[in-house]
Scaffold this active site. Structure first.
Site, PDB file in Angstrom:
ATOM      1  N   HIS A 100       4.053   1.367  -9.549  1.00 43.20           N
ATOM      2  CA  HIS A 100       2.721   1.540  -9.354  1.00 43.20           C
ATOM      3  C   HIS A 100       2.368   3.154  -9.352  1.00 43.20           C
ATOM      4  O   HIS A 100       3.453   3.876  -8.870  1.00 43.20           O
ATOM      5  CB  HIS A 100       2.263   1.202  -7.764  1.00 43.20           C
ATOM      6  CG  HIS A 100       2.462  -0.273  -7.631  1.00 43.20           C
ATOM      7  ND1 HIS A 100       3.747  -0.754  -7.191  1.00 43.20           N
ATOM      8  CD2 HIS A 100       1.721  -1.161  -7.733  1.00 43.20           C
ATOM      9  CE1 HIS A 100       3.640  -2.089  -7.027  1.00 43.20           C
ATOM     10  NE2 HIS A 100       2.547  -2.433  -7.310  1.00 43.20           N
ATOM     11  N   ASP A 103       3.423   4.754  -6.256  1.00 41.09           N
ATOM     12  CA  ASP A 103       4.953   4.628  -5.841  1.00 41.09           C
ATOM     13  C   ASP A 103       5.451   6.047  -6.500  1.00 41.09           C
ATOM     14  O   ASP A 103       6.289   6.533  -5.664  1.00 41.09           O
ATOM     15  CB  ASP A 103       5.768   3.734  -6.624  1.00 41.09           C
ATOM     16  CG  ASP A 103       5.288   2.298  -6.451  1.00 41.09           C
ATOM     17  OD1 ASP A 103       4.446   1.932  -5.370  1.00 41.09           O
ATOM     18  OD2 ASP A 103       5.737   1.730  -7.443  1.00 41.09           O
ATOM     19  N   ASP A 306       6.573 -13.699   1.327  1.00 42.01           N
ATOM     20  CA  ASP A 306       7.150 -13.120   0.287  1.00 42.01           C
ATOM     21  C   ASP A 306       8.334 -12.045   0.700  1.00 42.01           C
ATOM     22  O   ASP A 306       8.142 -10.868   0.784  1.00 42.01           O
ATOM     23  CB  ASP A 306       6.067 -12.009  -0.284  1.00 42.01           C
ATOM     24  CG  ASP A 306       6.479 -11.937  -1.901  1.00 42.01           C
ATOM     25  OD1 ASP A 306       7.220 -12.519  -2.568  1.00 42.01           O
ATOM     26  OD2 ASP A 306       5.647 -11.204  -2.741  1.00 42.01           O
ATOM     27  N   ASP A 308      10.856 -11.335  -1.050  1.00 46.07           N
ATOM     28  CA  ASP A 308      11.404 -10.693  -2.189  1.00 46.07           C
ATOM     29  C   ASP A 308      12.907 -10.377  -2.146  1.00 46.07           C
ATOM     30  O   ASP A 308      13.234  -9.156  -2.076  1.00 46.07           O
ATOM     31  CB  ASP A 308      10.756  -9.315  -2.241  1.00 46.07           C
ATOM     32  CG  ASP A 308       9.216  -9.281  -2.804  1.00 46.07           C
ATOM     33  OD1 ASP A 308       8.779 -10.221  -3.589  1.00 46.07           O
ATOM     34  OD2 ASP A 308       8.381  -8.569  -2.296  1.00 46.07           O
TER      35      ASP A 308
HETATM   36  C1  XLS Z   1       3.499  -8.434  -4.567  1.00 42.11           C
HETATM   37  C2  XLS Z   1       3.608  -8.305  -5.884  1.00 42.11           C
HETATM   38  C3  XLS Z   1       3.668  -6.889  -6.378  1.00 42.11           C
HETATM   39  C4  XLS Z   1       3.420  -6.851  -8.069  1.00 42.11           C
HETATM   40  C5  XLS Z   1       3.090  -5.435  -8.389  1.00 42.11           C
HETATM   41  O1  XLS Z   1       3.686  -9.424  -3.736  1.00 42.11           O
HETATM   42  O2  XLS Z   1       4.720  -8.855  -6.548  1.00 42.11           O
HETATM   43  O3  XLS Z   1       4.881  -6.180  -6.124  1.00 42.11           O
HETATM   44  O4  XLS Z   1       4.554  -7.153  -8.703  1.00 42.11           O
HETATM   45  O5  XLS Z   1       1.968  -4.952  -8.104  1.00 42.11           O
HETATM   46 NI    NI Z   2       5.765 -10.294  -4.767  1.00 44.22          NI
END
Ligand code: XLS
Ligand code: NI
Ligand code: NI
Length: 436
Positions: A100, A103, A306, A308
């Site tokens: 981004h 970032d 989420d 991740d």
């Molecule tokens: C958020 C998203 C984000 C996108 C990029 O949940 O996964 O990280 O991949 O903006």
């Molecule tokens: Ni995500």
């Protein structure tokens, strides 16, 4: 100065290796189904989790130890961080990364200052790309962190937020073009709502359609030829995100005349939040020729947000690779590790363990999927299952040679349908297990 002095380049050592900092399955140059593993997977590291993740959560302060980062929001620190990021990716042996705008470079006191900060850091990214040969998979603009986007960006009730978002995406497109980015991503951010009582849904979605069309127009104007990707996600941060799943995104894109220029970036954790499997989302997108790229991660079955996490489940990786191979693979997209180490995994070496494991999981999934396809038993089973559509009335229906009247006449004569055949789900699941 090295950011990871005690780590050398991660090597492929084969399945017998017990070294947890080696690849057992990912052998970049090995050819599978006529393509190298590197070209199949197009692995990518994300900047936001891996280099900006702090480990903070709603209950506690940052935990991550990152010796190359002085913790400041200075451009100088951002440049040092960029060099550390490239050292990491080089040692991992991945060909791509994604970011981004906010970032990689700090947001300034004004839009003009933010643009200038981004330019300054991009000069270093450009240098490092040239030094290492690592390429930009995609760029994206962060239209959700700053409080100005509390109601969304393109779907905000505040027209100025739309305008600010447009300015930010314009700049980010320019930078993505400059760095040779192969795609540009829109994840919905705060494009959604918390309650419909205060929301003009139709107006908001219309504005989002207009915004995306402006992005396409500007890309065409500056000569950015990369693929645009929308990344579906059903909830978080808003209760209801407009880009909720693959089907909703495709409907949006078709409604606003965007099908030509866009594909989808599909994330495992988002698929499961939407109540789908990743395999479903990929197959649905592939069936409509909208499969662009994947955000490789996983959620936790017991947690409803989420999380991740890095994927270590060989079954899910196999399912993903089966669908990708079926639709001809990733073209401009990649396997992008939108995943973060746990808050408790706070040392730099944990970034290596996480990525090595994730990469090997996908490499193994690719190998297993290719073996399933080479064997042909699964494909044959599916082909046979639909055999009634290859001849007789089925073939005639598919050729558009029937209507309700002719089908009624056919069935009156036939009396009853030909006997059904078992779907053999258990047998098929056992068959898959033979390859694992
Ligand atoms: C958020 C998203 C984000 C996108 C990029 O949940 O996964 O990280 O991949 O903006
Ligand atoms: Ni995500
Ligand atoms: Ni993502």
């Amino acid at each position: 100065m090295s950011a990871f002095p005690e780590i050398s380049k991660i090597q492929y050592e084969g399945p017998e290796s017990t070294d947890l900092l080696s690849y057992r399955w990912y052998n970049a140059e090995e050819v599978i189904e006529g393509k190298t593993m590197q070209d199949h997977l197009r692995l990518s590291v994300v900047y936001w989790h891996t280099f900006r993740g702090t480990g903070s959560d709603p209950f506690g302060a940052p935990t991550m130890v990152r010796p190359w980062d002085d913790g400041s929001e200075s451009v100088e620190n951002a440049c040092n961080r960029a060099r550390a990021a490239f050292e990491f990716m080089e040692k991992l042996g991945v060909p791509f990364y994604a970011f981004h705008d906010r970032d990689v470079a700090p947001e300034g006191a004004s839009l003009a200052e933010s643009h200038a900060n981004l330019d300054a850091v991009c000069a270093v990214l450009q240098e490092e790309q040239q030094r290492t040969g690592i390429k930009l998979l995609w760029g994206t603009a962060n239209l959700f962190s700053n409080p100005r986007y509390m109601h969304g960006a393109s779907t905000s009730c505040n027209a100025d937020a739309f305008a600010y978002g447009a300015a930010q995406v314009k700049k980010c497109l320019e930078v993505t073009l400059e760095l040779g980015g192969e795609n540009y991503v829109f994840w919905g951010g705060r494009e959604g709502y918390q309650t419909l009582y205060n929301t003009d849904l139709k107006r908001e979605i219309d504005h989002m359609g207009q915004f995306m069309n402006m992005a396409v127009d500007y890309a065409n104007k500056i000569g950015f030829e990369g693929t645009f990707l929308i990344e579906p996600k059903p909830k978080e941060p808003t209760k209801h995100q407009y880009d909720s799943d693959v089907a909703a995104c495709i409907n949006f894109l078709r409604s606003y005349g965007l099908m030509e220029r866009f594909k989808l970036n599909i994330e495992t954790n988002h698929a499961t939040l939407a109540g789908h499997t990743m395999m479903h989302e990929l197959d649905y997108a592939g069936a409509q020729d909208m499969l662009g790229s994947i955000d490789a991660n996983t959620g936790d079955l017991l947690l409803g947000w989420d999380t991740d996490q890095f994927l270590t489940d060989n079954y899910v990786a196999t399912q993903i690779m089966l669908v990708l191979l079926k639709y001809g693979g990733l073209t401009s997209g990649g396997v992008n590790f939108d995943a973060k180490v746990r808050r408790e995994s706070f040392e730099p070496i944990d970034l290596f363990y996480a990525h090595v494991g994730g990469i090997d999981c996908f490499a193994r999934g690719l190998r297993i999927a290719a073996a399933i396809r080479a064997d042909g038993k699964l494909d044959q089973f599916v082909t046979d299952r639909y055999g009634s559509w290859d001849t007789g009335v089925g073939a005639d229906i598919e050729a558009n040679n029937h209507d309700f009247e002719s089908l009624e006449a056919y069935m009156l004569e036939q009396g009853e349908i030909t006997a059904n055949v078992s779907g053999r789900q258990e047998m098929v699941e056992n068959l898959i297990n033979q390859y694992m």
